[in-house]
Motif scaffolding. Structure first.
Motif, PDB file in Angstrom:
ATOM      1  N   TYR A 171      61.366  -4.140   5.035  1.00 52.15           N
ATOM      2  CA  TYR A 171      60.103  -4.360   5.749  1.00 52.15           C
ATOM      3  C   TYR A 171      60.071  -5.688   6.491  1.00 52.15           C
ATOM      4  O   TYR A 171      59.469  -5.794   7.540  1.00 52.15           O
ATOM      5  N   ASP A 209      43.542  -7.826   1.489  1.00 50.59           N
ATOM      6  CA  ASP A 209      44.303  -7.595   2.707  1.00 50.59           C
ATOM      7  C   ASP A 209      45.312  -6.481   2.406  1.00 50.59           C
ATOM      8  O   ASP A 209      45.520  -6.120   1.248  1.00 50.59           O
ATOM      9  N   THR A 210      45.935  -5.948   3.455  1.00 52.33           N
ATOM     10  CA  THR A 210      47.022  -4.988   3.225  1.00 52.33           C
ATOM     11  C   THR A 210      48.352  -5.738   3.351  1.00 52.33           C
ATOM     12  O   THR A 210      48.371  -6.866   3.835  1.00 52.33           O
ATOM     13  N   ARG A 255      51.023  -6.809   5.117  1.00 51.81           N
ATOM     14  CA  ARG A 255      51.526  -6.905   6.489  1.00 51.81           C
ATOM     15  C   ARG A 255      52.750  -7.825   6.506  1.00 51.81           C
ATOM     16  O   ARG A 255      52.925  -8.618   5.573  1.00 51.81           O
ATOM     17  N   PRO A 256      53.575  -7.731   7.536  1.00 58.50           N
ATOM     18  CA  PRO A 256      54.816  -8.516   7.508  1.00 58.50           C
ATOM     19  C   PRO A 256      54.611 -10.010   7.277  1.00 58.50           C
ATOM     20  O   PRO A 256      55.465 -10.669   6.710  1.00 58.50           O
ATOM     21  N   TYR A 257      53.462 -10.563   7.703  1.00 61.41           N
ATOM     22  CA  TYR A 257      53.263 -12.003   7.510  1.00 61.41           C
ATOM     23  C   TYR A 257      53.107 -12.383   6.041  1.00 61.41           C
ATOM     24  O   TYR A 257      53.166 -13.558   5.683  1.00 61.41           O
ATOM     25  N   THR A 280      40.396  -7.622   9.382  1.00 61.40           N
ATOM     26  CA  THR A 280      40.753  -6.893  10.595  1.00 61.40           C
ATOM     27  C   THR A 280      41.154  -7.852  11.717  1.00 61.40           C
ATOM     28  O   THR A 280      41.781  -7.443  12.677  1.00 61.40           O
ATOM     29  N   ILE A 324      43.013 -11.625  12.785  1.00 63.16           N
ATOM     30  CA  ILE A 324      43.951 -12.631  12.277  1.00 63.16           C
ATOM     31  C   ILE A 324      43.763 -13.913  13.080  1.00 63.16           C
ATOM     32  O   ILE A 324      43.900 -13.881  14.306  1.00 63.16           O
ATOM     33  N   TYR A 343      48.791  -3.428  -3.129  1.00 64.92           N
ATOM     34  CA  TYR A 343      49.929  -3.123  -2.244  1.00 64.92           C
ATOM     35  C   TYR A 343      50.787  -2.031  -2.884  1.00 64.92           C
ATOM     36  O   TYR A 343      51.227  -1.092  -2.216  1.00 64.92           O
ATOM     37  N   ARG A 401      53.237   1.149   5.306  1.00 60.44           N
ATOM     38  CA  ARG A 401      52.550  -0.090   5.721  1.00 60.44           C
ATOM     39  C   ARG A 401      52.281  -0.081   7.235  1.00 60.44           C
ATOM     40  O   ARG A 401      51.843   0.942   7.746  1.00 60.44           O
ATOM     41  N   VAL A 402      52.592  -1.194   7.932  1.00 58.50           N
ATOM     42  CA  VAL A 402      52.282  -1.197   9.376  1.00 58.50           C
ATOM     43  C   VAL A 402      53.314  -0.393  10.176  1.00 58.50           C
ATOM     44  O   VAL A 402      53.114  -0.152  11.354  1.00 58.50           O
ATOM     45  N   GLU A 405      53.804   2.579   9.823  1.00 59.36           N
ATOM     46  CA  GLU A 405      53.261   3.943   9.904  1.00 59.36           C
ATOM     47  C   GLU A 405      54.336   4.959   9.511  1.00 59.36           C
ATOM     48  O   GLU A 405      54.979   4.775   8.494  1.00 59.36           O
TER      49      GLU A 405
END
Lengths: 512, 396
Positions: A154, B173-174, B176-178, B200, B202, B267, B286-287, B289
């Motif tokens: 990821y 939060d979900t 996300r790569p960050y 929603t 950033i 997560y 995740r992002v 999809e």
């Protein structure tokens, strides 16, 4: 199946590490079993990969199954033979006893093992709470690890760097210094990074004869667990079981390190090496016994020597900081007459030899290929001056106001201030100084150089903190222990200084 | 000690929160045009059964409404509009401390959706927002139109704000790569809309809970030090103050740990629900999809040739992922030389709505010819497909 190959893959390097540590320990084992296996894994794997790298670039082996295996068998056999010889010589020459008994002018000392935990009267409740928290932490680690092993890649650096480079080695069975078919970056790009992590992944895949994501990624969890075990073992040996468990909980509860443990980035891997060096240094300084202190200093030297072969930051940032800490430790022990001149020369020579044997070939290799020494940017770019105040704001936000470290840094900073005398005198001085040196240097890099964007976008700063987390945890737990035991103790109180007691039979130091 | 005075005290303290009820004002444009609206000469504004139809044809035009009659401050604003095409409009407001013609502009995107769509704005998140603004309005770019059905202005009660703040602490939060570099952690939003929209944007806007923890701990710590220095370190006062401080710190740590631990477990839960327990074709990661499902289904065909083409969204790591998945078989991108591209047999297109097949069966990315003629061998949704070249390339 992945777990089987993982076990097989790390077995020989870990045994080599175990034997190497045991060889350095000599006739007096100074590490507990847990510490020796944990550090054996960390140091053994990197050490084995380093020897494999050397053998490969010198043209002795290919990076295929037989190449990796030959190095591992040879390395382990040599170390086993050396251990056997040492044991035989030792059995012949003298009955088992501490050499410190013969050589040291002082009686043999052990580390203090207090039994109190928390405030008197609330100890049971605190222990119960701690047990519940450890179960909670275990649930998090198990759930995150299982999901990590079952989900695809990821994060960017794993895709472009660590796993990709590993896959290249796996396919080509040699060290590949650029993506085939792509124009080569002048400074080497990510191919300028030490190949340890990628070589480890390639070795695991070669063993399984296929590139399996769960298998090649599982090694990251083992590095994390080994670091947890090593920190626990050190704190337990230093200030007792319950504080060891407290340290375990504090480290295990930190969200960002757990995410790094369950994602294929190399920062926890580097942190494990820094942690090993810090643990050994601390142990060396808490033993006013020349023989054992010397053993720990040699173990710390080995961990520090391997830093340049972990990540680029290991070479330019942490190696100098921890080498300074080691020098401070040697100086302090010599000044207290715990180390004799002969011991100082021995420790310094060992450090010099072991460091040169890793540092020089690696530097020569980098220089030969024109590789950069920086991480996100090459050193010449880093050294350009560029003031960016926004980065300080981002650094404060990342350290204190986000969810990365819970309340660790406010606690750590308070303890450093509250117990400053303790933190900045021996035995903690080398750890505090090396932490501050590396941390302040990082902040300076992120504030005064073009690396500021890494801090502002928060893409680089937190990783630097992850590297230093073992030092922070060690210092926090030790200073917390001091605060809880007696918040206003006189530093000249004899109880406050390093204890010196006759060695009890159940001192926790196993004799073999 | 009787508990009655304490209970009475609590009731008295809470009474302002109960009495400060939620206040809502709705302007419904389907029945008529409420209030005064001043439109620019270039704007066409017409009341219709569907709502207030606004259109700008020749140039950018605006329409303004006086909100002086509103009996409450505005905290959130909800717009229900009908927009047949994607339109970028601007929401305007006037700060009372600003010169009369000086309006603050907030760009809004109206999606192309059949039927009404609602846009909810959490206005306190913008530092420029004035809750007692005297004028609001909209600016439409040239050649744009939409129908305004209603506007709802809301002021939330203290109780609702407190409940939203509590809920936002537990809003996660979900992954996300960050997240590999930082986790936002608990953030307090002060109304239900704020809470719903917390992660929603950033960076998320709101109060960091650490700020709250530390602003409670710091004075207590100073007080604790004061008592201990003043009364002596071995006195019971110092000891009690230290225990209180320690307990509070441990309490906040544990609360933070539970909060962050639950976020990490959320997560895990999401990954199991959307990826691991789903059949391969329905997997969402995740992002990314359904990219992994697309790649998995396409790879057996893509690796039948030494190279293949790949087109993915800009900025996403899908090209690197495909290179990693299929190594040593290598993807080429539209930026590679045409000579190399023309030899490719397969192209995987992922999440690109500008990719199209011409009537002659050729694959285009916008106006750039990629390959063809050929056929789509597998479709993975409206903007992702696997293309196979069946004839010889005929670049237009």
């Amino acid at each position: 199946m992945s777990l089987l190959f993982l076990t097989l893959g790390v077995a020989l390097p870990t045994i080599s590490g175990w034997l190497l540590l045991r060889a350095i320990e000599g006739t007096i084992p100074v590490l507990s079993h847990l510490e020796r296996w944990a550090a054996g894994f960390i140091i053994g794997l990197t050490g084995t990969m380093y020897v494999t790298f050397l053998a490969h670039i010198l043209g002795f082996i290919r990076l295929d199954f037989w190449g990796f295996l030959a190095v591992q068998i040879t390395f382990a056999s040599l170390l086993a033979a050396s251990n056997l010889l040492r044991q035989r010589r030792h059995r012949r020459s003298e009955p088992f006893c501490s050499s410190a008994d013969q050589h040291s002018e002082k009686p043999v000392c052990t580390e203090r093992r207090p039994t109190r935990f928390g405030f008197v009267g609330q100890a049971s409740a605190a222990r119960f709470l701690l047990c519940v928290l450890l179960i909670w932490t275990s649930i998090k680690i198990i759930a995150a690890s299982a999901t990590f092993l079952l989900t695809p890649l990821y994060v960017d650096d794993a895709i472009d760097n660590w796993n990709m480079r590993g896959k290249l080695i796996f396919h080509h069975q040699e060290l590949v210094l650029g993506f085939p078919g792509d124009p080569q970056p002048t400074d080497g790009g990510t191919y300028a990074y030490p190949p340890t992590v990628s070589m480890t992944k390639a070795w695991l895949a070669i063993l399984a004869d296929s590139w399996s994501e769960p298998l090649v990624n599982s090694i990251h969890i083992v590095w994390y667990l080994a670091l947890l075990a090593l920190l626990f073992g050190t704190v337990r040996a230093t200030i007792g079981l319950w504080f060891g468990l407290l340290g375990l909980y504090i480290f295990g509860s930190l969200p960002l390190p757990l995410l790094h443990a369950t994602n294929p980035y190399a920062d926890m891997f580097l942190a494990a090496h820094i942690g090993a060096a810090a643990c050994f240094l601390l142990r060396a300084l808490r033993l006013p016994d020349s023989v054992r202190s010397l053993r720990f200093l040699l173990l710390a030297s080995l961990s520090i020597a391997l830093l340049p072969f972990t990540k680029n930051e290991g070479l330019v940032l942490y190696f100098p900081a921890l080498a300074l800490a080691l020098a401070l430790a040697i100086f302090s022990l010599a000044r207290q007459s715990i180390l004799h001149r002969r011991d100082v020369i021995r420790a310094s020579l060992f450090m010099l030899v072991i460091t040169s044997s890793v540092l020089l070939p690696w530097l020569f290799f980098k220089w030969m290929h024109g590789f950069s020494f920086g991480n996100a940017k090459g050193l010449p770019n880093i050294l350009e001056f560029s003031w960016n105040p926004m980065s300080l704001r981002a650094i404060v936000s990342n350290t204190i106001f986000e969810g990365n470290w819970l309340l660790l840094f406010p606690l750590f900073a308070s303890l450093l201030l509250w117990q400053w005398r303790r933190a900045f005198t021996f035995p903690l001085l080398p750890l505090s100084v090396s932490f501050l040196l590396a941390y302040v240097l990082q902040i300076a890099l992120f504030t005064f150089t073009p690396l500021a964007t890494e801090a502002i976008k928060q893409t680089g700063y937190a990783r630097g903190v992850i590297h230093l987390i073992p030092l922070v945890i060690l210092l926090t737990v030790l200073l917390l222990h001091e605060t809880l035991q007696n918040p206003r103790r006189d530093p000249h109180d004899p109880l406050y200084s390093t204890p010196c007691l006759p060695t009890p039979r159940s001192s926790g130091i196993s004799r073999k | 000690m009787s508990l009655r005075p304490i209970a009475l005290g609590i009731i008295l303290l809470l009474s302002p929160t109960v009495s400060s009820a939620k206040q809502v004002t709705v302007l419904d444009f389907r029945q008529g045009i409420p209030g005064i609206w001043e439109q620019g000469p270039c704007l066409s504004a017409q009341q219709t059964p569907e709502g207030f139809a606004l259109a700008a044809t020749t140039e950018r035009c605006s329409i303004l409404h006086t909100t002086r009659d509103l009996r409450h401050p505005i905290e959130t604003l909800s717009l229900t509009v009908i927009s047949p095409a994607r339109t970028e409009i601007v929401f305007l407001w006037h700060r009372r401390d600003a010169p009369r013609g000086h309006m603050v502009e907030l760009p809004l995107v109206l999606q192309s959706i059949d039927g009404p769509q609602t846009i909810v704005l959490n206005l306190p998140r913008y530092p420029q927002w004035d809750p007692t603004t005297d004028r609001i309005g909209f600016a439409l770019p040239k050649n744009s139109s939409f129908i305004l059905q209603n506007i709802t202005f809301t002021r939330w009660s203290l109780w609702e704000k407190a409940a939203a703040a509590f809920r936002s602490f537990w809003t996660f939060d979900t992954f996300r790569p960050y997240a590999i570099n930082f986790l936002w952690g608990p953030i307090i939003g002060w109304n239900p809309v704020w809470q719903e929209q917390l992660f929603t944007s950033i960076p998320p806007v709101g109060w960091s809970v650490s700020r709250v923890f530390l602003s409670l701990l710091l004075p207590l710590g100073v007080l604790c030090l004061f008592f201990c220095f003043r009364r002596g370190w071995k006195t019971s006062t110092c000891r009690s103050a230290s225990v209180l401080f320690g307990t509070m710190f441990v309490g906040f740590w544990l609360l933070f740990d539970v909060r962050m631990g639950l976020e990490l477990l959320s997560y895990v839960k999401t990954d199991w629900e959307t990826f691991l327990l789903k059949p391969p074709s329905e997997r969402r990661f995740r992002v990314f999809e359904n990219f992994n499902a697309i790649a998995e289904e396409s790879i057996p065909l893509l690796i039948t040739s030494p190279k293949y083409g790949f087109v993915g969204p800009r900025g996403a790591p899908f090209g690197s992922l495909m290179r990693y998945f299929t190594y040593p078989i290598r993807p080429l991108s539209p930026s590679d030389p045409e000579e190399q591209r023309s030899r490719l047999r397969h192209w995987l297109v992922a999440f690109r709505d500008d990719a199209r097949i011409s009537p002659r069966g050729e694959l285009f990315l916008g106006d750039i010819f990629l390959a063809g003629p050929g056929i789509i061998v597998q479709r993975f949704g409206k903007d992702a497909f696997l293309f196979e070249v069946t004839g010889s390339a005929t670049s237009p």
